[in-house]
Design a protein around this motif. Structure first.
Motif, PDB file in Angstrom:
ATOM      1  N   ARG A 113      37.648  45.906  34.955  1.00  0.00           N
ATOM      2  CA  ARG A 113      36.468  46.048  35.806  1.00  0.00           C
ATOM      3  C   ARG A 113      36.729  45.303  37.113  1.00  0.00           C
ATOM      4  N   TYR A 114      36.090  45.775  38.167  1.00  0.00           N
ATOM      5  CA  TYR A 114      36.152  45.066  39.440  1.00  0.00           C
ATOM      6  C   TYR A 114      34.900  45.386  40.236  1.00  0.00           C
ATOM      7  N   MET A 115      34.619  44.560  41.210  1.00  0.00           N
ATOM      8  CA  MET A 115      33.452  44.754  42.051  1.00  0.00           C
ATOM      9  C   MET A 115      33.798  44.270  43.451  1.00  0.00           C
ATOM     10  N   ILE A 116      33.505  45.083  44.442  1.00  0.00           N
ATOM     11  CA  ILE A 116      33.715  44.700  45.835  1.00  0.00           C
ATOM     12  C   ILE A 116      32.336  44.497  46.443  1.00  0.00           C
ATOM     13  N   ILE A 117      32.128  43.311  47.025  1.00  0.00           N
ATOM     14  CA  ILE A 117      30.836  42.963  47.623  1.00  0.00           C
ATOM     15  C   ILE A 117      31.052  42.564  49.062  1.00  0.00           C
ATOM     16  N   LYS A 118      30.245  43.126  49.961  1.00  0.00           N
ATOM     17  CA  LYS A 118      30.303  42.737  51.358  1.00  0.00           C
ATOM     18  C   LYS A 118      29.445  41.494  51.535  1.00  0.00           C
ATOM     19  N   GLN A 119      30.053  40.447  52.074  1.00  0.00           N
ATOM     20  CA  GLN A 119      29.334  39.187  52.283  1.00  0.00           C
ATOM     21  C   GLN A 119      28.836  39.140  53.705  1.00  0.00           C
TER      22      GLN A 119
END
Length: 52
Positions: free
Chosen positions: A43-49
């Protein structure tokens, strides 16, 4: 190695990794593509900060 909160694809343990980086949109798209095709990544998650 940590125990997952729930079973993922018959796996119960794995590593949690947090990576912070700056990149343009094309680089993020390529990173996403590489994560999807790598069978070692469950699993992975990309989040814009937001910038502060």
């Amino acid at each position: 190695m940590k125990e997952f909160a729930y079973r993922i694809e018959d796996m119960t343990k794995g590593y949690y990794v947090v990576v912070t980086f700056e990149a343009d949109n094309e680089t993020v798209k390529e990173f996403d593509r590489l994560m999807r095709i790598n069978s070692n990544i469950v699993r992975y998650m990309i989040i814009k900060q937001d910038e502060n």
